[in-house]
Design a protein around this motif. Structure first.
Motif, mmCIF file in Angstrom:
data_model
loop_
_atom_site.group_PDB
_atom_site.id
_atom_site.type_symbol
_atom_site.label_atom_id
_atom_site.label_comp_id
_atom_site.label_asym_id
_atom_site.label_seq_id
_atom_site.Cartn_x
_atom_site.Cartn_y
_atom_site.Cartn_z
ATOM 1 N N GLY A 70 1.048 -1.232 -0.443
ATOM 2 C CA GLY A 70 -0.411 -0.088 -0.140
ATOM 3 C C GLY A 70 0.980 1.166 -0.054
ATOM 4 N N ASP B 99 0.159 -1.614 -4.394
ATOM 5 C CA ASP B 99 -0.740 -0.729 -4.779
ATOM 6 C C ASP B 99 -2.032 -1.187 -5.284
ATOM 7 N N ALA C 108 3.831 -1.861 6.340
ATOM 8 C CA ALA C 108 2.235 -1.545 6.330
ATOM 9 C C ALA C 108 2.370 -0.448 7.340
ATOM 10 N N VAL D 227 -3.281 0.147 6.487
ATOM 11 C CA VAL D 227 -3.710 0.021 5.251
ATOM 12 C C VAL D 227 -4.107 -1.250 5.523
ATOM 13 N N TYR E 76 -7.758 -1.738 6.521
ATOM 14 C CA TYR E 76 -8.641 -1.652 5.732
ATOM 15 C C TYR E 76 -9.501 -2.509 5.021
ATOM 16 N N SER F 154 -6.208 -9.230 6.366
ATOM 17 C CA SER F 154 -5.124 -9.114 7.227
ATOM 18 C C SER F 154 -4.656 -10.382 7.272
ATOM 19 N N GLU G 91 -0.094 1.884 12.712
ATOM 20 C CA GLU G 91 -1.654 2.082 12.408
ATOM 21 C C GLU G 91 -1.908 2.168 13.550
#
Length: 301
Positions: A62, A86, A161, A164, A167, A173, A193
């Motif tokens: 991403g 991406d 990441a 990323v 989402y 994931s 994150e």
């Protein structure tokens, strides 16, 4: 990030080639958050490159308009190969910028050797840098495209990441983390994150993003530092560590923190602390006998 760079939080001479400068200045809390993110991820990344002596590969998941390849080249820290993944629409935009701007294309040519360099509208593959248009939920296609660009499962591999996984659904994931752990002999995964999303401040963050049509389908893995670590340990990783960004910020070199704190006046620290406590750095390793031992986050000397 561009606003923070303009004010002087850190240097990135390449970002301007990809994104237009924002007209309004970001709140200092946001800029300090970006600073902590860039420095925190950077520390773990440099530790990995040092440990492997750059005899490794990096896969940025991403990646968007990230400029890390160019910065690593400038610092003489390029891995054997650097990959970005991406969505195809993002990749097309990035490649268009690279093709049309010599300060971006020249370093790729300079680092390239051997066979002809492939650069079409949807993909780029040189000997040291590849951009792949793929969906992280479609793992067989992702694997095929990365292998086509000479991804080497036997090389120590760092995966990045940043905002990323949240989402992606928990199943998607988890499958991605499991696929990575099964694919590489020795690997490290750095995940930046959201965290602590079940408290009131976290709920407000979720509602704000949802009002902007951002669906955080993976938010359950962001309940706590423990849930962030657990997702790795349940999917084939041997070690997992996580700290919130307030702790990361407090561990950064004091001189540089003093420098950036002098750039903009911050009325009070409460909002900054709340924001920083709702983002985290999580890093996991596999084959920790080789990678994990001195990767632990240390406070600055």
């Amino acid at each position: 990030k561009t606003g923070s760079i303009n004010v002087g939080y850190w240097k990135d001479p390449y970002l301007d080639y990809f994104v237009r400068l924002p007209k309004e200045r970001k709140a200092p809390e946001i800029s300090r958050g970006y600073y902590a993110r860039v420095q925190g991820v950077g520390r773990l990344l440099k530790a990995f490159l040092q440990k492997t002596e750059c005899n490794c590969q990096i896969i940025n998941l991403g990646a968007g308009m990230d400029t890390l390849f160019w910065k690593l080249k400038d610092e003489n820290l390029l891995p054997i190969k650097y990959f970005e993944v991406d969505f195809p629409s993002i990749v097309t935009r990035k490649i268009h910028n690279i093709k049309s701007k010599p300060p971006l294309s020249k370093p790729i040519m300079e680092s390239h050797s051997g066979e002809s360099l492939l650069m079409d509208a949807h993909s780029l593959d040189s000997s040291r840098y590849a951009i792949v248009g793929a969906d992280l939920r479609e793992l067989p296609k992702l694997e095929e495209k990365l292998k086509k660009c000479n991804m080497d499962p036997d090389l120590p591999t760092l995966l990045l990441a940043e905002c990323v996984l949240i989402y992606m659904t928990q199943d998607h994931s988890a499958n991605l983390l499991k696929w990575v752990a099964g694919m590489f002999q020795a690997a490290m995964f750095i995940n930046y994150e959201q965290v602590n999303m079940s408290d009131r401040f976290g709920q407000i963050m979720v509602e704000n993003l949802q009002s902007r049509k951002c669906s955080l389908v993976g938010v359950d893995d962001c309940r706590s530092l423990d849930s962030q670590k657990e997702r790795f340990l349940q999917n084939g990783w041997e070690t997992a560590n996580a700290i919130d960004m307030m702790k990361a910020y407090n561990c950064l070199p004091k001189d540089d923190v003093r420098r950036i704190e002098a750039l903009e006046f911050l009325d009070e620290k409460e909002l900054l602390e709340q924001l920083m406590q709702h983002y985290c750095l999580c890093w996991a390793t596999k084959d920790s006998s080789n990678l994990g031992e001195d990767m632990l986050w240390q406070g600055s000397p």
